[in-house]
Design an enzyme around this catalytic site. Sequence first.
Site, mmCIF file in Angstrom:
data_model
loop_
_atom_site.group_PDB
_atom_site.id
_atom_site.type_symbol
_atom_site.label_atom_id
_atom_site.label_comp_id
_atom_site.label_asym_id
_atom_site.label_seq_id
_atom_site.Cartn_x
_atom_site.Cartn_y
_atom_site.Cartn_z
ATOM 1 N N TYR A 32 -34.545 31.014 -45.764
ATOM 2 C CA TYR A 32 -33.699 30.368 -46.836
ATOM 3 C C TYR A 32 -32.455 31.486 -47.067
ATOM 4 O O TYR A 32 -32.337 32.001 -48.265
ATOM 5 C CB TYR A 32 -34.297 30.147 -48.259
ATOM 6 C CG TYR A 32 -33.632 29.175 -48.976
ATOM 7 C CD1 TYR A 32 -33.808 27.438 -48.345
ATOM 8 C CD2 TYR A 32 -32.855 29.204 -50.274
ATOM 9 C CE1 TYR A 32 -33.035 26.744 -48.919
ATOM 10 C CE2 TYR A 32 -32.176 27.994 -50.697
ATOM 11 C CZ TYR A 32 -32.343 26.669 -50.206
ATOM 12 O OH TYR A 32 -31.695 25.765 -50.856
ATOM 13 N N GLY A 36 -26.596 37.836 -48.610
ATOM 14 C CA GLY A 36 -27.278 39.333 -48.374
ATOM 15 C C GLY A 36 -27.977 39.479 -47.118
ATOM 16 O O GLY A 36 -28.019 40.366 -46.513
ATOM 17 N N HIS A 37 -28.935 38.113 -46.691
ATOM 18 C CA HIS A 37 -29.512 38.256 -45.393
ATOM 19 C C HIS A 37 -28.459 38.418 -44.300
ATOM 20 O O HIS A 37 -28.517 39.150 -43.228
ATOM 21 C CB HIS A 37 -29.915 36.906 -45.055
ATOM 22 C CG HIS A 37 -31.261 36.731 -46.240
ATOM 23 N ND1 HIS A 37 -31.368 35.681 -46.960
ATOM 24 C CD2 HIS A 37 -32.551 37.471 -46.132
ATOM 25 C CE1 HIS A 37 -32.371 35.976 -47.692
ATOM 26 N NE2 HIS A 37 -33.111 36.948 -47.128
ATOM 27 N N SER A 185 -29.974 36.152 -54.165
ATOM 28 C CA SER A 185 -31.448 36.132 -54.069
ATOM 29 C C SER A 185 -31.811 34.616 -53.603
ATOM 30 O O SER A 185 -31.317 33.705 -54.219
ATOM 31 C CB SER A 185 -32.260 36.521 -55.263
ATOM 32 O OG SER A 185 -33.503 36.120 -55.280
#
Length: 281
Positions: A32, A36-37, A185
């Site tokens: 998901y 950030g990822h 997040s």
Amino acid sequence: MQLIHSINEMRSLVRELRSRGTTIGFVPTMGYWHEGHLALMREAKNKTGFVVASIFVNPLQFGVGEDYEEYPRDLERDTALAEKSGVDAVFAPSVKEMYPQAYSTFVEVEKLTDKLCGKSRPGHFRGVTTVVTKLFNIVQPDIAFFGQKDAQQVIVLQKMVTDLNMNLKIEIVPTVREPDGLAMSSRNSYLSPEERKAALVLYHSLSAAKKMIDSGERNIEAIKEEMRLLINREPLARIDYVEILSVPDLEEPESLKGKTLIAVAVFIGRTRLIDNMVVEV
Ligand code: PAF
């Protein structure tokens, strides 16, 4: 971009890459993906020759009554993002593949995991260190990339890599924030519009603490009290912890000096969010 579900297939790809002398960058995730990822993946692309990202919602790191079942999952969307972010292979094993019946081996880092999220979520870091060890053994990366957002996780994993002489480097990538400051997040997706606004108290409390330190405040209790007051003014917020600890040993310092972690965990409605800032005092 290759999508791999089996450990054997992942291993043969790793063998082939190793025989060609290609360096492997690894981004372990629970999927998901958000910015950030993607920042981790871009960093991996800059620093290594082949980027593997894993997607595995690890049941071992969720406690009873936590959000394992609801945790957002969308492999199709993630693999589409992977194509755009320079990821060369996505490793997405099933729970059965990672933990076959009668699985019984665990990795535990002591002391550092007794506080902060480890205290609120007993067994969480045992789940993280176990799955990350397994993933490291399968993917055999030269460098693994983690976000500063999970400050304690990074410190625990660094300790594990050092203590167990794992042959890889860990790189920490700064927290990516929304324009208003909320740390990105996957769990932000649980928030209602009202809760999304309330969630800003995490960033505001950290910023207030940093400002106090920057202007010379050295009384840890006074800083924490100010942070608590600020968070408690938000009716949808319930504090799990507000801590100021030394880095990397995560001890309560007698006086503020050196590298210091300011960390918060706050429930916004039913969603538990964490955030932190590291300051050099
Ligand atoms: O940070 C996460 O997403 C997870 O804790 C990790 C490192 C992928 C292990 O499951």
